[in-house]
Motif scaffolding. Structure first.
Motif, PDB file in Angstrom:
ATOM      1  N   ARG A  40     -53.079  -8.067 107.866  1.00 12.36           N
ATOM      2  CA  ARG A  40     -53.242  -6.620 107.783  1.00 12.36           C
ATOM      3  C   ARG A  40     -53.826  -6.078 109.078  1.00 12.36           C
ATOM      4  O   ARG A  40     -54.668  -6.714 109.701  1.00 12.36           O
ATOM      5  CB  ARG A  40     -54.187  -6.299 106.618  1.00 12.36           C
ATOM      6  CG  ARG A  40     -54.594  -4.862 106.462  1.00 12.36           C
ATOM      7  CD  ARG A  40     -53.535  -4.090 105.681  1.00 12.36           C
ATOM      8  NE  ARG A  40     -53.705  -2.667 105.848  1.00 12.36           N
ATOM      9  CZ  ARG A  40     -54.388  -1.877 105.028  1.00 12.36           C
ATOM     10  NH1 ARG A  40     -54.995  -2.360 103.981  1.00 12.36           N
ATOM     11  NH2 ARG A  40     -54.452  -0.575 105.264  1.00 12.36           N
ATOM     12  N   THR A  41     -53.352  -4.924 109.497  1.00 12.83           N
ATOM     13  CA  THR A  41     -53.984  -4.184 110.584  1.00 12.83           C
ATOM     14  C   THR A  41     -54.322  -2.793 110.061  1.00 12.83           C
ATOM     15  O   THR A  41     -53.742  -2.326 109.072  1.00 12.83           O
ATOM     16  CB  THR A  41     -53.069  -4.059 111.829  1.00 12.83           C
ATOM     17  OG1 THR A  41     -51.903  -3.322 111.475  1.00 12.83           O
ATOM     18  CG2 THR A  41     -52.701  -5.424 112.390  1.00 12.83           C
ATOM     19  N   TYR A  42     -55.262  -2.136 110.738  1.00 14.83           N
ATOM     20  CA  TYR A  42     -55.725  -0.805 110.346  1.00 14.83           C
ATOM     21  C   TYR A  42     -55.701   0.114 111.553  1.00 14.83           C
ATOM     22  O   TYR A  42     -55.959  -0.332 112.672  1.00 14.83           O
ATOM     23  CB  TYR A  42     -57.178  -0.860 109.852  1.00 14.83           C
ATOM     24  CG  TYR A  42     -57.409  -1.765 108.682  1.00 14.83           C
ATOM     25  CD1 TYR A  42     -57.347  -1.275 107.385  1.00 14.83           C
ATOM     26  CD2 TYR A  42     -57.713  -3.112 108.872  1.00 14.83           C
ATOM     27  CE1 TYR A  42     -57.579  -2.107 106.298  1.00 14.83           C
ATOM     28  CE2 TYR A  42     -57.939  -3.949 107.794  1.00 14.83           C
ATOM     29  CZ  TYR A  42     -57.872  -3.446 106.511  1.00 14.83           C
ATOM     30  OH  TYR A  42     -58.094  -4.262 105.437  1.00 14.83           O
ATOM     31  N   GLY A  43     -55.466   1.398 111.321  1.00 16.11           N
ATOM     32  CA  GLY A  43     -55.655   2.385 112.368  1.00 16.11           C
ATOM     33  C   GLY A  43     -57.148   2.594 112.582  1.00 16.11           C
ATOM     34  O   GLY A  43     -57.948   2.466 111.641  1.00 16.11           O
ATOM     35  N   PHE A  44     -57.541   2.915 113.805  1.00 14.26           N
ATOM     36  CA  PHE A  44     -58.965   3.084 114.102  1.00 14.26           C
ATOM     37  C   PHE A  44     -59.563   4.219 113.268  1.00 14.26           C
ATOM     38  O   PHE A  44     -60.679   4.098 112.766  1.00 14.26           O
ATOM     39  CB  PHE A  44     -59.169   3.338 115.598  1.00 14.26           C
ATOM     40  CG  PHE A  44     -60.591   3.154 116.038  1.00 14.26           C
ATOM     41  CD1 PHE A  44     -61.156   1.895 116.067  1.00 14.26           C
ATOM     42  CD2 PHE A  44     -61.357   4.240 116.429  1.00 14.26           C
ATOM     43  CE1 PHE A  44     -62.475   1.712 116.469  1.00 14.26           C
ATOM     44  CE2 PHE A  44     -62.673   4.068 116.831  1.00 14.26           C
ATOM     45  CZ  PHE A  44     -63.230   2.805 116.857  1.00 14.26           C
ATOM     46  N   ASN A  48     -62.789   4.060 110.560  1.00 17.82           N
ATOM     47  CA  ASN A  48     -63.951   4.955 110.603  1.00 17.82           C
ATOM     48  C   ASN A  48     -64.073   5.835 109.366  1.00 17.82           C
ATOM     49  O   ASN A  48     -65.172   6.251 109.005  1.00 17.82           O
ATOM     50  CB  ASN A  48     -63.908   5.813 111.868  1.00 17.82           C
ATOM     51  CG  ASN A  48     -64.303   5.011 113.088  1.00 17.82           C
ATOM     52  OD1 ASN A  48     -65.244   4.228 113.040  1.00 17.82           O
ATOM     53  ND2 ASN A  48     -63.570   5.183 114.165  1.00 17.82           N
ATOM     54  N   ALA A  49     -62.958   6.122 108.699  1.00 12.70           N
ATOM     55  CA  ALA A  49     -62.978   7.013 107.541  1.00 12.70           C
ATOM     56  C   ALA A  49     -63.387   6.311 106.246  1.00 12.70           C
ATOM     57  O   ALA A  49     -63.768   6.976 105.285  1.00 12.70           O
ATOM     58  CB  ALA A  49     -61.601   7.657 107.357  1.00 12.70           C
ATOM     59  N   ARG A  50     -63.286   5.006 106.220  1.00  8.94           N
ATOM     60  CA  ARG A  50     -63.598   4.267 104.991  1.00  8.94           C
ATOM     61  C   ARG A  50     -64.899   3.485 105.187  1.00  8.94           C
ATOM     62  O   ARG A  50     -64.937   2.540 105.984  1.00  8.94           O
ATOM     63  CB  ARG A  50     -62.445   3.329 104.631  1.00  8.94           C
ATOM     64  CG  ARG A  50     -61.170   4.106 104.284  1.00  8.94           C
ATOM     65  CD  ARG A  50     -59.986   3.236 104.001  1.00  8.94           C
ATOM     66  NE  ARG A  50     -60.253   2.167 103.046  1.00  8.94           N
ATOM     67  CZ  ARG A  50     -59.405   1.162 102.825  1.00  8.94           C
ATOM     68  NH1 ARG A  50     -58.248   1.099 103.472  1.00  8.94           N
ATOM     69  NH2 ARG A  50     -59.703   0.225 101.953  1.00  8.94           N
ATOM     70  N   ALA A  55     -68.230  -0.447 108.060  1.00 10.79           N
ATOM     71  CA  ALA A  55     -69.304  -1.435 108.087  1.00 10.79           C
ATOM     72  C   ALA A  55     -68.873  -2.727 108.782  1.00 10.79           C
ATOM     73  O   ALA A  55     -69.707  -3.517 109.212  1.00 10.79           O
ATOM     74  CB  ALA A  55     -69.769  -1.734 106.663  1.00 10.79           C
ATOM     75  N   LEU A  56     -67.562  -2.929 108.912  1.00  7.67           N
ATOM     76  CA  LEU A  56     -67.016  -4.128 109.561  1.00  7.67           C
ATOM     77  C   LEU A  56     -66.511  -3.853 110.972  1.00  7.67           C
ATOM     78  O   LEU A  56     -65.874  -4.721 111.586  1.00  7.67           O
ATOM     79  CB  LEU A  56     -65.876  -4.691 108.710  1.00  7.67           C
ATOM     80  CG  LEU A  56     -66.254  -5.123 107.292  1.00  7.67           C
ATOM     81  CD1 LEU A  56     -65.002  -5.518 106.508  1.00  7.67           C
ATOM     82  CD2 LEU A  56     -67.265  -6.254 107.320  1.00  7.67           C
ATOM     83  N   LEU A  57     -66.784  -2.672 111.513  1.00  6.00           N
ATOM     84  CA  LEU A  57     -66.285  -2.300 112.836  1.00  6.00           C
ATOM     85  C   LEU A  57     -66.639  -3.339 113.898  1.00  6.00           C
ATOM     86  O   LEU A  57     -65.844  -3.626 114.789  1.00  6.00           O
ATOM     87  CB  LEU A  57     -66.807  -0.922 113.246  1.00  6.00           C
ATOM     88  CG  LEU A  57     -66.298  -0.376 114.575  1.00  6.00           C
ATOM     89  CD1 LEU A  57     -64.776  -0.223 114.549  1.00  6.00           C
ATOM     90  CD2 LEU A  57     -66.957   0.947 114.887  1.00  6.00           C
ATOM     91  N   HIS A  58     -67.818  -3.940 113.795  1.00 10.02           N
ATOM     92  CA  HIS A  58     -68.239  -4.946 114.776  1.00 10.02           C
ATOM     93  C   HIS A  58     -67.350  -6.191 114.752  1.00 10.02           C
ATOM     94  O   HIS A  58     -67.396  -7.004 115.673  1.00 10.02           O
ATOM     95  CB  HIS A  58     -69.705  -5.322 114.559  1.00 10.02           C
ATOM     96  CG  HIS A  58     -69.957  -6.045 113.265  1.00 10.02           C
ATOM     97  ND1 HIS A  58     -69.967  -5.403 112.045  1.00 10.02           N
ATOM     98  CD2 HIS A  58     -70.166  -7.354 113.016  1.00 10.02           C
ATOM     99  CE1 HIS A  58     -70.187  -6.287 111.090  1.00 10.02           C
ATOM    100  NE2 HIS A  58     -70.313  -7.477 111.652  1.00 10.02           N
TER     101      HIS A  58
END
Length: 153
Positions: A40-44, A48-50, A55-58
């Protein structure tokens, strides 16, 4: 997936904790790390919206354009540390040896290719003290493509 024999050990970079070291000589241009089990990949903006993703941005890594993976399980590939003079090149999720590497070399990449455009890492470059700020996608792709072409001759 890390291709050459390797070990995780104390990093040679002050303050970096542990690092990834090759246990065999690795020639310039060889793939050191290849993508594996990316489901899975996510948009930036989505990250940031979820709150549960923010909390896992790092643990995020940019793979291409505005698509990022999150690795909260911290696989061994996550022990590749940052350097502005890296031993390896990050290009579209692959890590290539940037020079002929002797056994025992620590694998480092330039984190500016892994961060979102303008995103600043929470720590500074250990050698220079300079901030580590993500490149825009076009700049990152241009730089890594030119570097890879140079590596491959």
């Amino acid at each position: 997936m890390i291709l050459p024999r390797y070990r995780i050990d104390a990093s040679t970079i002050p303050g970096a904790g542990k690092g990834l070291f090759v246990d065999e000589a690795t020639r310039r241009g060889r793939i050191v790390v290849a993508p594996d089990a990316i489901d899975r990949t996510y948009g930036f903006d989505e990250i940031n919206a979820r709150p549960e993703l923010a909390a896992l941005l790092h643990t995020s890594v940019r793979w291409f354009e505005d698509r990022y993976t999150l690795s909260p399980d911290w696989p061994d590939e996550c022990y590749v540390n940052h350097s502005f003079a890296p031993t390896a090149l990050w290009h579209l999720g692959f890590i290539f040896a940037a020079a002929d590497l002797a056994a025992g070399s620590e694998i480092t990449v330039d984190y500016r290719h892994l961060l979102a455009p303008g995103q600043e890492e929470a720590f500074r470059d250990a050698a220079t003290g300079a901030p580590i700020v993500g490149f825009g996608w076009d700049e990152s792709l241009r730089r890594t493509t030119a570097q890879l072409q140079s590596l491959l001759g």
